[in-house]
Design a protein around this motif. Structure first.
Motif, PDB file in Angstrom:
ATOM      1  N   VAL A   1     -15.979 -48.346   6.476  1.00 36.21           N
ATOM      2  CA  VAL A   1     -14.948 -48.333   5.210  1.00 36.21           C
ATOM      3  C   VAL A   1     -14.909 -49.781   4.458  1.00 36.21           C
ATOM      4  O   VAL A   1     -14.996 -50.531   5.398  1.00 36.21           O
ATOM      5  N   ASP A   2     -14.514 -49.733   3.461  1.00 40.14           N
ATOM      6  CA  ASP A   2     -14.016 -50.954   2.981  1.00 40.14           C
ATOM      7  C   ASP A   2     -12.546 -51.487   3.313  1.00 40.14           C
ATOM      8  O   ASP A   2     -12.139 -52.561   3.337  1.00 40.14           O
ATOM      9  N   VAL A   3     -11.818 -50.346   3.313  1.00 38.91           N
ATOM     10  CA  VAL A   3     -10.468 -50.631   3.860  1.00 38.91           C
ATOM     11  C   VAL A   3      -9.971 -49.422   4.791  1.00 38.91           C
ATOM     12  O   VAL A   3     -10.319 -48.209   4.475  1.00 38.91           O
ATOM     13  N   LEU A   4      -9.261 -50.011   5.931  1.00 42.63           N
ATOM     14  CA  LEU A   4      -8.740 -48.985   6.722  1.00 42.63           C
ATOM     15  C   LEU A   4      -7.459 -49.281   6.803  1.00 42.63           C
ATOM     16  O   LEU A   4      -7.022 -50.241   6.996  1.00 42.63           O
ATOM     17  N   VAL A   5      -6.398 -48.037   6.442  1.00 45.31           N
ATOM     18  CA  VAL A   5      -5.072 -48.031   6.625  1.00 45.31           C
ATOM     19  C   VAL A   5      -4.639 -47.485   7.858  1.00 45.31           C
ATOM     20  O   VAL A   5      -4.705 -46.094   8.003  1.00 45.31           O
TER      21      VAL A   5
ATOM     22  N   LEU B   1      -8.547 -54.007   7.267  1.00 47.02           N
ATOM     23  CA  LEU B   1      -7.651 -53.360   7.762  1.00 47.02           C
ATOM     24  C   LEU B   1      -6.176 -53.682   7.214  1.00 47.02           C
ATOM     25  O   LEU B   1      -5.799 -54.974   7.114  1.00 47.02           O
ATOM     26  N   ILE B   2      -5.599 -52.692   7.210  1.00 43.80           N
ATOM     27  CA  ILE B   2      -4.319 -52.767   6.460  1.00 43.80           C
ATOM     28  C   ILE B   2      -3.173 -52.133   7.487  1.00 43.80           C
ATOM     29  O   ILE B   2      -3.318 -50.779   7.800  1.00 43.80           O
ATOM     30  N   LEU B   3      -2.329 -52.828   8.125  1.00 42.32           N
ATOM     31  CA  LEU B   3      -1.381 -52.096   9.035  1.00 42.32           C
ATOM     32  C   LEU B   3      -0.039 -51.814   8.108  1.00 42.32           C
ATOM     33  O   LEU B   3       0.351 -52.366   7.344  1.00 42.32           O
ATOM     34  N   THR B   4       0.546 -50.652   8.577  1.00 44.21           N
ATOM     35  CA  THR B   4       1.715 -50.060   8.109  1.00 44.21           C
ATOM     36  C   THR B   4       2.370 -49.099   9.006  1.00 44.21           C
ATOM     37  O   THR B   4       1.814 -49.080  10.238  1.00 44.21           O
ATOM     38  N   HIS B   5       3.599 -48.439   8.767  1.00 41.22           N
ATOM     39  CA  HIS B   5       4.134 -47.729   9.563  1.00 41.22           C
ATOM     40  C   HIS B   5       4.828 -48.558  10.591  1.00 41.22           C
ATOM     41  O   HIS B   5       4.546 -48.223  11.875  1.00 41.22           O
ATOM     42  N   ILE B   6       5.574 -49.508  10.317  1.00 42.31           N
ATOM     43  CA  ILE B   6       6.108 -50.609  11.227  1.00 42.31           C
ATOM     44  C   ILE B   6       7.441 -50.094  11.728  1.00 42.31           C
ATOM     45  O   ILE B   6       8.190 -49.886  10.836  1.00 42.31           O
TER      46      ILE B   6
END
Length: 305
Positions: free
Chosen positions: A225-229, A265-270
């Motif tokens: 993928v181009d971006v993984l969230v 990669l974008i990190l979320t749900h912190i």
């Protein structure tokens, strides 16, 4: 395309982060917007962005925990109160339809638009315009899903200079050639549109995952993928705690991106426990996967063709 992060916290809102919601805005489709999860106060967060409720035509719910769905009745109702009449499709786990129907019925909320609720299962595939959505079940305390969005490849640009050099006049014939068709010119010559197209434009691929432990299903969804969230509720040294609560660490998210050969990669749900120290999670992930970003509320990320 542009990803807008409306809520990037875990469990409960904090002063730094609201609960889960992200929006994917399509610039080549009259601003059509897809929403991923809809935590409490999502519609309020939207007010601080260029997004419009009227342009949201798809909502994807990863799972039915409150921090991912308690903003949904408000978004659905406000979309109608603003006069929107275009249809909206809601995707999510079994039980989503009951939640929506009960919320709207008990509150006496009337929708002036057609609402379709699609309850997804592991392995489901949907086609929306020029995009394919693939669904995989993850590993969480309740059924939780990840969504892979694949844009179809597009034909390359028509090489107009070459056509003009051959004496092919602009007009309807260009449209046929753009479609790769063979045409006959007035002088009897045949030319094939495929010979006058530039390189194929590769479709973009995005994976947005719900809450999950580290799992092979996530790697499959995120392949190339181009971006993984991906969620990163816990730090690297809290792997046992993450496993206990069916969540992932920053390093596990990075491992998924690396194994899947994702571009970013974008990190979320912190977790709110990190407060102003969330950069620690980013640094941990970057040691495993360099092209990592830490999402913040109202931050956006552009996904170029």
């Amino acid at each position: 395309m542009e990803l807008y992060f409306l809520g990037t916290g875990a469990g409960i809102p904090s002063k730094q982060r609201n609960v889960s919601a992200a929006a994917l805005r399509f610039f080549n489709d009259q601003g059509s917007t897809w929403l991923f999860d809809c935590g409490e106060a999502t519609q309020h967060q939207i007010l601080y962005t260029p997004l419009k409720l009227s342009k949201i035509d798809k909502i994807f719910i990863t799972h039915l925990h409150g921090d991912h769905i308690y903003g949904l009745p408000g978004v659905l109702g406000s979309r109608s109160f603003q006069g929107t009449e275009t249809p909206l499709t809601l995707f999510g786990p079994k039980g989503l339809k009951d939640f929506v129907q009960t919320s709207l019925s008990v509150s006496g909320t009337f929708l002036r638009y057609r609402l379709e609720v699609v309850e997804v299962e592991d392995g489901a595939v949907f086609k929306e315009r020029n995009t394919v959505i693939k669904v995989k079940k993850l590993v969480h305390g309740i059924p939780s899903f990840g969504y892979r969005i694949e844009e179809e490849n597009q034909a390359g640009s028509l090489q107009v200079d070459k056509l003009k050099a051959l004496g092919v006049p602009p007009g309807p014939l260009y449209g046929q050639l753009k479609e790769g068709k063979q045409i006959q010119l007035e002088d009897g010559r045949f030319i094939n549109g495929k010979d006058f197209l530039g390189p194929c434009k590769k479709g973009r691929k995005i994976a947005v995952l719900g809450d999950t432990r580290y799992t092979e299903a996530a790697i499959e969804l995120a392949k190339d993928v181009d971006v993984l969230v991906h969620e990163a509720t816990f730090g690297a040294h809290e792997q046992e705690l993450a496993h206990q609560y069916y969540h992932s660490t920053s390093v596990q998210a990075a491992k998924v991106a690396k194994m899947a050969e994702a571009s970013s990669l974008i990190l979320t749900h912190i977790s709110s426990r990190y407060g102003e120290n969330a950069d620690r999670l980013l640094n941990e992930a970057k040691e495993q996967f360099v092209n990592t970003y830490l999402a913040k509320d109202l931050w956006s990320y552009s996904i170029q063709p």
